[in-house]
Design an enzyme around this catalytic site. Structure first.
Site, mmCIF file in Angstrom:
data_model
loop_
_atom_site.group_PDB
_atom_site.id
_atom_site.type_symbol
_atom_site.label_atom_id
_atom_site.label_comp_id
_atom_site.label_asym_id
_atom_site.label_seq_id
_atom_site.Cartn_x
_atom_site.Cartn_y
_atom_site.Cartn_z
ATOM 1 N N TYR A 154 35.355 42.761 29.410
ATOM 2 C CA TYR A 154 36.555 43.706 29.635
ATOM 3 C C TYR A 154 37.023 43.941 28.261
ATOM 4 C CZ TYR A 154 40.515 45.497 31.814
ATOM 5 O OH TYR A 154 41.663 46.470 32.240
ATOM 6 N N SER A 166 44.017 48.828 27.948
ATOM 7 C CA SER A 166 44.638 47.520 28.194
ATOM 8 C C SER A 166 44.994 46.741 27.359
ATOM 9 C CB SER A 166 43.223 46.756 28.799
ATOM 10 O OG SER A 166 43.642 45.537 28.945
#
Length: 262
Positions: A161, A148
Site C-alpha cells: 500500500y 494517503s
C-alpha cells in the site's frame, strides 16, 4: 480577475469518482454534487453498482453507475467513451478506487503485492490516460488522486500500500508536469485516519490502535468523510486553477507532529 465564490461552483461539470459507492468516494461525490456537478461512478460488479445507485438515490443525487475494472485498460477506454456519449466529457476524475492488504512483508505473496499495486497505482494511471485526451480537447480538466499518509510514511504490514501510494504521489506530480500547459490540474488528497464503517472496530474506546491514533493526531480525533469534502470541491473547481502537482493532506496534523512525550 475579481474573486467570486462562484469559482467554487461545479455547475455543468461531469465528475467521475471511481469506486464511489460508499465511504470516502461516496462522500466526495456528495460534495461535488452539492457544488453542481453531475456524478458518474463505477464498481466492478452489477451488484455493487446497484448498491451505489441506492445510496445515491437515498441521498437525493441523480448519479449514473458503470460496471468496469480500473485495471482493465480496454474496459476503461470503452466505459469512458460510453460516459462521454451518454453524459458528457469528463471534467473531473477522482481516482478513489483502491485496496489495502495488511500483511507483514515477509508473509506477503508477490501476487498480493502486485494486486495492490495494480489497483492503487496502475488503476489511476489507466484512468487518467483514458480521460486526458478529452480534457486536452476541451482545454481544461481536474484529476484528483486519493493518496494517503502512506505516500509519506511507512508502517508495519502495509508495504504494498505504501509503495503504491508513494508512487501515486509521484504520478500526480508527473501528470501536472506533462499536462499543466493544457489547463489540466492534477492534485492529490491524502486523508488521515478517517472514521468509516470499515474502521469502526479500530475506533472502539480502549482499543490500542484508537488510543495510538488519538495520541498521534494534534486534533485528538479521527477525521470524518465530511472533513475531506471541502478539499475535494476546492481541487475540482476553478478556485484551484493555479494549484497543480500538490498533495493536500487532510490528517488533523499528524504529518506535522512528532507525538507526545511519554
Amino acid at each position: 480577475m475579481t474573486f467570486s465564490m462562484d469559482s467554487f461552483r461545479l455547475d455543468g461539470k461531469v465528475a467521475l469518482v471511481t469506486g464511489g459507492i460508499y465511504g470516502i468516494g461516496f462522500g466526495i461525490a456528495q460534495a461535488l454534487s452539492e457544488a453542481g456537478a453531475t456524478i458518474v461512478y463505477n464498481s466492478v460488479t452489477e451488484a455493487s453498482v446497484a448498491e451505489g445507485a441506492e445510496n445515491y438515490k437515498n441521498a437525493g443525487i441523480d448519479a449514473k453507475g458503470y460496471v468496469f475494472d480500473v485495471t482493465d485498460e480496454e474496459a476503461v477506454i470503452k466505459a469512458v467513451k460510453q460516459i462521454e456519449e451518454e453524459v458528457g466529457t469528463i471534467d473531473i476524475l477522482v481516482n478513489n478506487a483502491g485496496i489495502i492488504k495488511r500483511t507483514p512483508m515477509l508473509e506477503m505473496s508477490v501476487e498480493d503485492f502486485r494486486q495492490v499495486i495494480d489497483i492503487d497505482l496502475n488503476g489511476p494511471f489507466i484512468m487518467s490516460k483514458a480521460v486526458l485526451p478529452g480534457m486536452i480537447e476541451k482545454g481544461s480538466g481536474k484529476i484528483i488522486n486519493i493518496c494517503s499518509m502512506m505516500s509519506e510514511l511507512g508502517r508495519e504490514t502495509v508495504s504494498a500500500y505504501a509503495a503504491a501510494k508513494g508512487g501515486l504521489k509521484m504520478l500526480t506530480k508527473n501528470i501536472c508536469s506533462e499536462f499543466g500547459e493544457h489547463n489540466i490540474q492534477c492534485n492529490g488528497i491524502g486523508p488521515g485516519y478517517i472514521a468509516t464503517p470499515q474502521t469502526a472496530p479500530l475506533r472502539e474506546e480502549g482499543h490500542p490502535f484508537n488510543d495510538f491514533i488519538i495520541a498521534k493526531t494534534p486534533a485528538a480525533r479521527w477525521g470524518t468523510v465530511e472533513d475531506l469534502q471541502g478539499s475535494a470541491v476546492f481541487l475540482s473547481s476553478q478556485a484551484s486553477d493555479f494549484v497543480n502537482g500538490h498533495i493536500l493532506y487532510v490528517d488533523g496534523g499528524i504529518l506535522a507532529y512528532i507525538g507526545k512525550q511519554p
